[in-house]
Motif scaffolding. Structure first.
Motif, PDB file in Angstrom:
ATOM      1  N   MET A 173       0.847  -1.185   0.000  1.00  0.00           N
ATOM      2  CA  MET A 173       0.000   0.000   0.000  1.00  0.00           C
ATOM      3  C   MET A 173       0.887   1.241   0.000  1.00  0.00           C
ATOM      4  N   ASP A 174       0.506   2.251  -0.773  1.00  0.00           N
ATOM      5  CA  ASP A 174       1.257   3.490  -0.812  1.00  0.00           C
ATOM      6  C   ASP A 174       1.192   4.186   0.542  1.00  0.00           C
ATOM      7  N   GLU A 175       2.189   5.006   0.813  1.00  0.00           N
ATOM      8  CA  GLU A 175       2.238   5.718   2.087  1.00  0.00           C
ATOM      9  C   GLU A 175       1.038   6.656   2.209  1.00  0.00           C
ATOM     10  N   ILE A 176       0.397   6.618   3.364  1.00  0.00           N
ATOM     11  CA  ILE A 176      -0.774   7.453   3.627  1.00  0.00           C
ATOM     12  C   ILE A 176      -0.323   8.695   4.382  1.00  0.00           C
ATOM     13  N   THR A 177      -0.776   9.861   3.926  1.00  0.00           N
ATOM     14  CA  THR A 177      -0.492  11.121   4.607  1.00  0.00           C
ATOM     15  C   THR A 177      -1.646  11.433   5.536  1.00  0.00           C
ATOM     16  N   LYS A 178      -1.334  11.729   6.791  1.00  0.00           N
ATOM     17  CA  LYS A 178      -2.354  12.123   7.749  1.00  0.00           C
ATOM     18  C   LYS A 178      -2.823  13.539   7.429  1.00  0.00           C
ATOM     19  N   ILE A 179      -4.070  13.827   7.679  1.00  0.00           N
ATOM     20  CA  ILE A 179      -4.638  15.134   7.354  1.00  0.00           C
ATOM     21  C   ILE A 179      -3.909  16.259   8.074  1.00  0.00           C
ATOM     22  N   LYS A 180      -3.496  16.049   9.312  1.00  0.00           N
ATOM     23  CA  LYS A 180      -2.787  17.107  10.048  1.00  0.00           C
ATOM     24  C   LYS A 180      -1.433  17.450   9.426  1.00  0.00           C
ATOM     25  N   ASP A 181      -0.888  16.554   8.595  1.00  0.00           N
ATOM     26  CA  ASP A 181       0.421  16.771   7.977  1.00  0.00           C
ATOM     27  C   ASP A 181       0.335  17.428   6.600  1.00  0.00           C
ATOM     28  N   LEU A 182      -0.880  17.702   6.120  1.00  0.00           N
ATOM     29  CA  LEU A 182      -1.027  18.355   4.820  1.00  0.00           C
ATOM     30  C   LEU A 182      -0.624  19.824   4.922  1.00  0.00           C
ATOM     31  N   THR A 183       0.020  20.330   3.875  1.00  0.00           N
ATOM     32  CA  THR A 183       0.432  21.734   3.815  1.00  0.00           C
ATOM     33  C   THR A 183      -0.052  22.313   2.488  1.00  0.00           C
ATOM     34  N   PRO A 184      -0.029  23.640   2.342  1.00  0.00           N
ATOM     35  CA  PRO A 184      -0.448  24.234   1.075  1.00  0.00           C
ATOM     36  C   PRO A 184       0.372  23.760  -0.125  1.00  0.00           C
ATOM     37  N   SER A 185       1.566  23.240   0.106  1.00  0.00           N
ATOM     38  CA  SER A 185       2.392  22.778  -1.012  1.00  0.00           C
ATOM     39  C   SER A 185       2.351  21.252  -1.182  1.00  0.00           C
ATOM     40  N   SER A 186       1.441  20.562  -0.497  1.00  0.00           N
ATOM     41  CA  SER A 186       1.346  19.097  -0.604  1.00  0.00           C
ATOM     42  C   SER A 186       0.900  18.682  -2.001  1.00  0.00           C
ATOM     43  N   ARG A 187       1.647  17.755  -2.570  1.00  0.00           N
ATOM     44  CA  ARG A 187       1.341  17.200  -3.890  1.00  0.00           C
ATOM     45  C   ARG A 187       1.504  15.690  -3.827  1.00  0.00           C
ATOM     46  N   ARG A 188       0.831  14.980  -4.697  1.00  0.00           N
ATOM     47  CA  ARG A 188       0.940  13.523  -4.796  1.00  0.00           C
ATOM     48  C   ARG A 188       0.761  12.833  -3.446  1.00  0.00           C
ATOM     49  N   VAL A 189      -0.314  13.198  -2.739  1.00  0.00           N
ATOM     50  CA  VAL A 189      -0.569  12.612  -1.422  1.00  0.00           C
ATOM     51  C   VAL A 189      -1.676  11.575  -1.508  1.00  0.00           C
ATOM     52  N   ASN A 190      -1.582  10.599  -0.640  1.00  0.00           N
ATOM     53  CA  ASN A 190      -2.607   9.572  -0.489  1.00  0.00           C
ATOM     54  C   ASN A 190      -3.241   9.785   0.880  1.00  0.00           C
ATOM     55  N   VAL A 191      -4.543   9.983   0.904  1.00  0.00           N
ATOM     56  CA  VAL A 191      -5.252  10.317   2.143  1.00  0.00           C
ATOM     57  C   VAL A 191      -6.450   9.390   2.293  1.00  0.00           C
ATOM     58  N   ILE A 192      -6.667   8.930   3.515  1.00  0.00           N
ATOM     59  CA  ILE A 192      -7.876   8.170   3.828  1.00  0.00           C
ATOM     60  C   ILE A 192      -8.664   8.981   4.841  1.00  0.00           C
ATOM     61  N   GLY A 193      -9.933   9.233   4.523  1.00  0.00           N
ATOM     62  CA  GLY A 193     -10.769  10.028   5.411  1.00  0.00           C
ATOM     63  C   GLY A 193     -12.223   9.623   5.335  1.00  0.00           C
ATOM     64  N   LYS A 194     -12.903   9.814   6.433  1.00  0.00           N
ATOM     65  CA  LYS A 194     -14.326   9.502   6.518  1.00  0.00           C
ATOM     66  C   LYS A 194     -15.123  10.767   6.199  1.00  0.00           C
ATOM     67  N   VAL A 195     -16.164  10.635   5.386  1.00  0.00           N
ATOM     68  CA  VAL A 195     -17.011  11.771   5.038  1.00  0.00           C
ATOM     69  C   VAL A 195     -17.830  12.162   6.267  1.00  0.00           C
ATOM     70  N   VAL A 196     -17.599  13.398   6.764  1.00  0.00           N
ATOM     71  CA  VAL A 196     -18.343  13.870   7.932  1.00  0.00           C
ATOM     72  C   VAL A 196     -19.361  14.943   7.557  1.00  0.00           C
ATOM     73  N   VAL A 197     -19.149  15.606   6.401  1.00  0.00           N
ATOM     74  CA  VAL A 197     -20.118  16.572   5.883  1.00  0.00           C
ATOM     75  C   VAL A 197     -20.175  16.389   4.370  1.00  0.00           C
ATOM     76  N   LEU A 198     -21.370  16.172   3.863  1.00  0.00           N
ATOM     77  CA  LEU A 198     -21.562  16.012   2.429  1.00  0.00           C
ATOM     78  C   LEU A 198     -22.322  17.230   1.929  1.00  0.00           C
ATOM     79  N   GLY A 199     -21.589  18.165   1.308  1.00  0.00           N
ATOM     80  CA  GLY A 199     -22.201  19.413   0.844  1.00  0.00           C
ATOM     81  C   GLY A 199     -23.036  19.217  -0.407  1.00  0.00           C
ATOM     82  N   GLU A 200     -23.949  20.142  -0.612  1.00  0.00           N
ATOM     83  CA  GLU A 200     -24.804  20.116  -1.799  1.00  0.00           C
ATOM     84  C   GLU A 200     -24.030  20.634  -3.006  1.00  0.00           C
TER      85      GLU A 200
END
Length: 157
Positions: A1-28
């Motif tokens: 499995m590719d390396e997963i980036t935690k959401i707290k570690d994301l920065t404005p310059s983050s590229r080519r990241v793999n993230v796993i997250g649960k949908v907590v708000v589904l906007g219209e």
């Protein structure tokens, strides 16, 4: 499995990241006109992992099969800034799929809440140019700065 980036570690310059997250708000979905004059549908979905949450921007059909509470795996995602706030994007080179991973979402830390300077998404600043693309002077400064500098040196010319 590719390396997963935690959401707290994301920065404005983050590229080519793999993230796993649960949908907590589904906007219209909202209909907008792009800067190219195209009509598109855009949705904002908030996803969270055990470290924090971030807003995920989805375009057109990307949102059609997503359910509230579903866990998503984003491969090859990237961060963009919208009015100075981070947004996670899938993009045309990324992918998104349902994940079976069990996640207890932490909604305390909102990574899209903090406002950043636009320098992170500015092409010129990323590559060291401070001018505009058409007249960058390749880091040598402009004639006005050079002449002001020279004028201040013991009045020698």
């Amino acid at each position: 499995m590719d390396e997963i980036t935690k959401i707290k570690d994301l920065t404005p310059s983050s590229r080519r990241v793999n993230v796993i997250g649960k949908v907590v708000v589904l906007g219209e979905p909202k209909e907008i006109k792009t800067r190219f004059g195209e009509d598109k549908s855009v949705s904002e979905v908030v996803v969270a992992d055990d470290t924090g949450k971030i807003t995920l921007t989805l375009w057109d059909d990307q949102v059609k099969d997503i359910r509230d509470g579903e866990t998503l795996k984003i491969d090859n995602g990237y961060i963009s800034l919208l009015r100075g706030h981070m947004r996670l994007n899938v993009g045309k080179y990324g992918s998104m799929a349902e994940s079976e991973e069990g996640i207890e979402p932490n909604e305390e830390l909102d990574m899209s809440e903090k406002e950043y300077e636009y320098q992170y998404n500015n092409y010129n600043n990323r590559y060291g140019n401070q001018g505009n693309r058409g007249n960058s002077n390749r880091g040598y400064g402009n004639n006005n700065r050079r002449s002001n500098y020279n004028r201040n040196e013991d009045n020698e010319e």
